[in-house]
Design a protein around this motif. Structure first.
Motif, PDB file in Angstrom:
ATOM      1  N   TRP A  69      30.913  -9.822  26.413  1.00  0.00           N
ATOM      2  CA  TRP A  69      30.873  -8.595  25.622  1.00  0.00           C
ATOM      3  C   TRP A  69      30.218  -8.913  24.286  1.00  0.00           C
ATOM      4  CZ3 TRP A  69      31.668  -3.851  27.260  1.00  0.00           C
ATOM      5  CH2 TRP A  69      32.466  -3.635  28.373  1.00  0.00           C
ATOM      6  N   MET A  70      29.312  -8.054  23.863  1.00  0.00           N
ATOM      7  CA  MET A  70      28.623  -8.235  22.587  1.00  0.00           C
ATOM      8  C   MET A  70      28.893  -7.025  21.704  1.00  0.00           C
ATOM      9  SD  MET A  70      24.930  -9.595  23.872  1.00  0.00           S
ATOM     10  CE  MET A  70      24.820 -10.252  25.525  1.00  0.00           C
ATOM     11  N   PRO A  71      29.393  -7.249  20.493  1.00  0.00           N
ATOM     12  CA  PRO A  71      29.593  -6.112  19.590  1.00  0.00           C
ATOM     13  C   PRO A  71      28.264  -5.447  19.265  1.00  0.00           C
ATOM     14  CG  PRO A  71      30.048  -8.185  18.474  1.00  0.00           C
ATOM     15  CD  PRO A  71      29.728  -8.518  19.894  1.00  0.00           C
ATOM     16  N   PHE A  72      28.287  -4.131  19.152  1.00  0.00           N
ATOM     17  CA  PHE A  72      27.084  -3.365  18.832  1.00  0.00           C
ATOM     18  C   PHE A  72      27.340  -2.650  17.509  1.00  0.00           C
ATOM     19  CE2 PHE A  72      24.443   0.415  18.862  1.00  0.00           C
ATOM     20  CZ  PHE A  72      23.212  -0.092  19.260  1.00  0.00           C
ATOM     21  N   SER A  73      26.789  -3.205  16.441  1.00  0.00           N
ATOM     22  CA  SER A  73      27.040  -2.617  15.123  1.00  0.00           C
ATOM     23  C   SER A  73      25.772  -2.520  14.279  1.00  0.00           C
ATOM     24  CB  SER A  73      28.083  -3.459  14.382  1.00  0.00           C
ATOM     25  OG  SER A  73      27.635  -4.797  14.270  1.00  0.00           O
ATOM     26  N   SER A  74      24.619  -2.704  14.917  1.00  0.00           N
ATOM     27  CA  SER A  74      23.381  -2.746  14.149  1.00  0.00           C
ATOM     28  C   SER A  74      22.846  -1.369  13.765  1.00  0.00           C
ATOM     29  CB  SER A  74      22.314  -3.515  14.928  1.00  0.00           C
ATOM     30  OG  SER A  74      22.128  -2.929  16.205  1.00  0.00           O
ATOM     31  N   THR A  75      23.390  -0.310  14.377  1.00  0.00           N
ATOM     32  CA  THR A  75      22.974   1.045  14.048  1.00  0.00           C
ATOM     33  C   THR A  75      24.120   2.002  14.336  1.00  0.00           C
ATOM     34  OG1 THR A  75      21.377   2.815  14.540  1.00  0.00           O
ATOM     35  CG2 THR A  75      21.961   1.368  16.355  1.00  0.00           C
TER      36      THR A  75
END
Length: 177
Positions: A43-49
């Motif tokens: 799982w990869m956090p998605f917080s770039s946008t």
């Protein structure tokens, strides 16, 4: 020079969601359409946008699947159409619960399919564009000025590098003389 036969590509599909429990159902639907999975990312956090926040909520996470069966490079637009239909299948009240991003990995590059036009994207049919997301140069995948920030993260690059190793071994085994 005349066109030559294209090598098959490694199908790689990223799934973005807030609902981790939904992933099992999405993965099953992907396997039904594209065959067995041979690698799954952490799982990869998605917080770039915050682009998806209003529609999908937060926090968002991405998991990436690599499929065992190679696909033709000319299949990307059709694959994106299938993944868009899956997004609709999992939507509730016209609100997406998953974003499904198919891409093609080859030894020299990684492409993502998108319905959004931009100067660096090439139309590949059916209203779909190919986004040159990463290039493999000097022994590593390298981002480009327009690469989506989450595809520049070390965890993503490491996963795609592992997928490339598997793809390269497949090509060597399939096309060895």
């Amino acid at each position: 020079m005349r066109p030559t036969e294209m090598l098959p590509a490694k199908l790689v599909i990223g799934v973005l969601t807030e609902e981790s429990g939904l992933l099992r159902h999405v993965a099953s639907a992907l396997v039904d359409r594209f065959g067995p999975v041979d690698m799954v990312s952490p799982w990869m956090p998605f917080s770039s946008t915050s682009y998806y926040k209003a529609e999908m909520g937060e926090p968002l996470f991405r998991r990436v699947f690599s499929f065992a069966r190679p696909v033709g490079q000319d299949a990307l637009a059709e694959i994106k159409g299938l993944t868009n239909a899956l997004e609709d299948d999992f939507s509730i009240h016209a609100r997406r619960r998953v974003n499904i991003d198919p891409g093609l990995l080859l030894n020299a590059r990684f492409l993502l399919a998108t319905a959004k036009d931009h100067a660096h994207r090439v139309c590949i049919g059916k209203g779909i564009y190919a986004d040159l997301t990463l290039v493999y140069r000097a022994g590593a995948f390298r981002p480009l000025p327009w690469t989506f920030p989450d595809y520049t993260e070390p965890l993503m690059i490491d996963f795609l590098t592992d997928v490339r190793r598997r793809y390269d071994a497949l090509l060597h085994h399939t096309f060895k003389e």
